[in-house]
Enzyme design. Sequence first.
Site, PDB file in Angstrom:
ATOM      1  N   HIS A  74       0.860  -1.197   0.000  1.00  0.00           N
ATOM      2  CA  HIS A  74       0.000   0.000   0.000  1.00  0.00           C
ATOM      3  C   HIS A  74       0.889   1.237   0.000  1.00  0.00           C
ATOM      4  O   HIS A  74       1.953   1.249   0.611  1.00  0.00           O
ATOM      5  CB  HIS A  74      -0.890   0.020   1.254  1.00  0.00           C
ATOM      6  N   ASP A 112      -7.942  -5.450  -0.073  1.00  0.00           N
ATOM      7  CA  ASP A 112      -8.385  -6.334  -1.155  1.00  0.00           C
ATOM      8  C   ASP A 112      -8.003  -7.788  -0.947  1.00  0.00           C
ATOM      9  O   ASP A 112      -8.388  -8.650  -1.736  1.00  0.00           O
ATOM     10  CB  ASP A 112      -7.791  -5.831  -2.483  1.00  0.00           C
TER      11      ASP A 112
HETATM   12  C1  SDX Z   1      -6.231   0.057  -2.901  1.00  0.00           C
HETATM   13  O1  SDX Z   1      -4.475   4.601  -2.020  1.00  0.00           O
HETATM   14  C2  SDX Z   1      -5.429   3.943  -1.393  1.00  0.00           C
HETATM   15  O2  SDX Z   1      -5.826   4.309  -0.328  1.00  0.00           O
HETATM   16  C3  SDX Z   1      -5.984   2.767  -2.142  1.00  0.00           C
HETATM   17  C4  SDX Z   1      -6.993   1.894  -1.387  1.00  0.00           C
HETATM   18  C5  SDX Z   1      -8.277   2.651  -1.118  1.00  0.00           C
HETATM   19  O3  SDX Z   1      -9.006   2.253  -0.188  1.00  0.00           O
HETATM   20  O4  SDX Z   1      -8.607   3.562  -1.925  1.00  0.00           O
HETATM   21  O5  SDX Z   1      -6.436   1.464  -0.166  1.00  0.00           O
HETATM   22  C6  SDX Z   1      -7.388   0.672  -2.204  1.00  0.00           C
HETATM   23  O6  SDX Z   1      -5.976   0.393  -4.026  1.00  0.00           O
HETATM   24  C7  SDX Z   1      -5.393  -0.950  -2.150  1.00  0.00           C
HETATM   25  C8  SDX Z   1      -4.163  -1.432  -2.985  1.00  0.00           C
HETATM   26  C9  SDX Z   1      -4.643  -2.518  -3.938  1.00  0.00           C
HETATM   27  N1  SDX Z   1      -3.577  -2.896  -4.904  1.00  0.00           N
HETATM   28  C10 SDX Z   1      -2.957  -4.070  -4.811  1.00  0.00           C
HETATM   29  O7  SDX Z   1      -3.136  -4.899  -3.934  1.00  0.00           O
HETATM   30  C11 SDX Z   1      -2.009  -4.338  -5.974  1.00  0.00           C
HETATM   31  C12 SDX Z   1      -0.660  -4.865  -5.437  1.00  0.00           C
HETATM   32  N2  SDX Z   1       0.000  -3.790  -4.714  1.00  0.00           N
HETATM   33  C13 SDX Z   1       0.978  -3.000  -5.444  1.00  0.00           C
HETATM   34  O8  SDX Z   1       0.707  -2.807  -6.788  1.00  0.00           O
HETATM   35  C14 SDX Z   1       1.458  -1.775  -4.665  1.00  0.00           C
HETATM   36  O9  SDX Z   1       1.721  -2.183  -3.390  1.00  0.00           O
HETATM   37  C15 SDX Z   1       0.571  -0.543  -4.605  1.00  0.00           C
HETATM   38  C16 SDX Z   1       0.174  -0.075  -5.970  1.00  0.00           C
HETATM   39  C17 SDX Z   1      -0.649  -0.811  -3.788  1.00  0.00           C
HETATM   40  C18 SDX Z   1       1.385   0.547  -3.937  1.00  0.00           C
HETATM   41  O10 SDX Z   1       2.431   0.830  -4.778  1.00  0.00           O
HETATM   42  P1  SDX Z   1       3.467   2.022  -4.447  1.00  0.00           P
HETATM   43  O11 SDX Z   1       3.120   2.777  -3.235  1.00  0.00           O
HETATM   44  O12 SDX Z   1       3.672   2.800  -5.689  1.00  0.00           O
HETATM   45  O13 SDX Z   1       4.700   1.234  -3.998  1.00  0.00           O
HETATM   46  P2  SDX Z   1       5.794   0.764  -4.999  1.00  0.00           P
HETATM   47  O14 SDX Z   1       5.141   0.174  -6.195  1.00  0.00           O
HETATM   48  O15 SDX Z   1       6.771   1.854  -5.175  1.00  0.00           O
HETATM   49  O16 SDX Z   1       6.437  -0.445  -4.187  1.00  0.00           O
HETATM   50  C19 SDX Z   1       7.467  -0.205  -3.290  1.00  0.00           C
HETATM   51  C20 SDX Z   1       8.343  -1.451  -3.436  1.00  0.00           C
HETATM   52  C21 SDX Z   1       8.715  -1.744  -4.877  1.00  0.00           C
HETATM   53  O17 SDX Z   1       9.969  -2.399  -4.850  1.00  0.00           O
HETATM   54  P3  SDX Z   1      11.293  -1.480  -5.233  1.00  0.00           P
HETATM   55  O18 SDX Z   1      11.047  -0.883  -6.597  1.00  0.00           O
HETATM   56  O19 SDX Z   1      11.379  -0.419  -4.146  1.00  0.00           O
HETATM   57  O20 SDX Z   1      12.425  -2.470  -5.206  1.00  0.00           O
HETATM   58  O21 SDX Z   1       7.605  -2.597  -2.982  1.00  0.00           O
HETATM   59  C22 SDX Z   1       7.418  -3.506  -4.050  1.00  0.00           C
HETATM   60  C23 SDX Z   1       7.691  -2.763  -5.334  1.00  0.00           C
HETATM   61  O22 SDX Z   1       8.193  -3.643  -6.316  1.00  0.00           O
HETATM   62  N3  SDX Z   1       6.020  -3.956  -3.998  1.00  0.00           N
HETATM   63  C24 SDX Z   1       5.612  -5.208  -4.193  1.00  0.00           C
HETATM   64  C25 SDX Z   1       4.225  -5.169  -4.011  1.00  0.00           C
HETATM   65  N4  SDX Z   1       3.830  -3.923  -3.739  1.00  0.00           N
HETATM   66  C26 SDX Z   1       4.952  -3.165  -3.751  1.00  0.00           C
HETATM   67  N5  SDX Z   1       6.277  -6.347  -4.492  1.00  0.00           N
HETATM   68  C27 SDX Z   1       5.531  -7.469  -4.614  1.00  0.00           C
HETATM   69  N6  SDX Z   1       4.187  -7.521  -4.447  1.00  0.00           N
HETATM   70  C28 SDX Z   1       3.511  -6.392  -4.145  1.00  0.00           C
HETATM   71  N7  SDX Z   1       2.191  -6.433  -3.989  1.00  0.00           N
END
Ligand code: SDX
Length: 430
Positions: A306, A364
């Site tokens: 998140h 989720d």
């Molecule tokens: C919702 O914003 C909100 O409030 C949203 C929400 C709401 O109520 O409105 O809470 C609802 O959208 C919840 C999130 C649902 N999405 C997912 O479950 C999809 C999987 N999650 C990821 O795509 C990700 O965690 C996000 C999109 C939710 C957040 O992404 P960020 O903040 O842009 O973080 P990032 O992508 O920069 O990740 C930081 C690091 C990265 O590694 P590095 O590049 O630093 O090496 O963490 C890793 C990412 O690769 N990472 C993951 C991961 N999520 C982040 N690695 C593996 N699996 C994951 N799920």
Amino acid sequence: MSENKVKITVKGKTIELPIRSGTIGPDVTEISTLYKKTGIFTYDPGFISTASCESRTTYIDGDKGILLYRGYPINEVAENGDFLEVCYLLLHGELPTQVQKKDFDYRVQHHHMVHEQFSRFFHVFRRDSHPMAVMIACLGAMSAFYHDSIDITNPHQRMLASLRLIAKMPTLAAMSYKYSIGQPFVYPLNSLGYAENFLHMCFSIPCVEYKVNPILARAMDKIFILHADHEQNASTSTVRLAGSSGANPFACIAAGIACLWGPAHGGANEACLKMFEQIGSVKRIPEFIARAKDKDDSFRLMGFGHRIYKNYDPRAYIMQQTCHEVLNELGIKDDPLLDIAIELEQIALHDKYFIEKKLYPNIDFYSGIILKALGFPTSMFTVIFALARSVGWVAQWKEMVEDPAQKIGRPRQLYTGEVKRTYVSIKKRK
Ligand code: SDX
């Protein structure tokens, strides 16, 4: 940084920018004069360190895993209230008295029906259309039906539009489900509660008496509460930006639904359940954990991570409890998908990669298992998220419209394209 100012030096010139504090949470430095005073923009793709607005609606402390609706902790609201009470709270800023609650429930109930022409509107779609595509169209179409609630300068019309959205989203969502399975639309019943009515419109059929299980209706209502609002997430920011141009509330909510559809946002609940099905068995979990950690693999663990929560999403806890309640009530003893979810969560929470990156289950992660158990297809999961989030979107939209300081949102850019060059006629281009 002095007591309440930030000093910035650009090309030898130093300016000071004021710092403002909220009631809780990080301070902000006001940068709106930065360009005028220094000729430079800030640059923050994804708005990692940028506050886009001032709001009093919802507060998140990501490090502590705290979520407050108008100051009330999400677990207290979810355990003790109902969704329409949360709608009143988000819209008005205070919990309703008994009289206010009764009046609010009555007003929402008497807006549940949609214009009869909507039943013909669905028939332009293929039956296998994704219901999110249908909902985007329906919300846009609402501005064509409800002309007496699109004047955003009129407070009565703003509240009427808010009530209509809260009241008609379940009806339209149920209609998009019924249409996709070839069953007749079911009209709302004013004698039923909000969540009970939604389950009735989705699952009752003309041939048999259908009684909604009260435990399942309560679980549905709790799911709505957990999804109601969440500060300036991507879809809420979309609604605010659309609303900043003066667009009508129905068009703004249609934009919010479109943004929510993405798998990185509200589409994650559908993607998460598909991921559990793809994993297929507990034995294959290590293979998918490895893929999630592999920089060269675009696979991500859906339902994990998140932007704000660097701790357990407080909504995921409540969702997990609700999941067990629903499966117990339905007599589902060993749901293979739940087994995979629980095992996956345990492995990920003890894995160095997820610990270091502070990746926890989010809202989720468990919601899809409950919705599947309630009888919904995966294509309806994000529709249900949109149904619940509509109150958050409209509360934030109203707050933005009523903010005397609001202006049209118009970000700038860092331009890295071609500089000025002379046009060459096509005759001279080889
Ligand atoms: C919702 O914003 C909100 O409030 C949203 C929400 C709401 O109520 O409105 O809470 C609802 O959208 C919840 C999130 C649902 N999405 C997912 O479950 C999809 C999987 N999650 C990821 O795509 C990700 O965690 C996000 C999109 C939710 C957040 O992404 P960020 O903040 O842009 O973080 P990032 O992508 O920069 O990740 C930081 C690091 C990265 O590694 P590095 O590049 O630093 O090496 O963490 C890793 C990412 O690769 N990472 C993951 C991961 N999520 C982040 N690695 C593996 N699996 C994951 N799920």
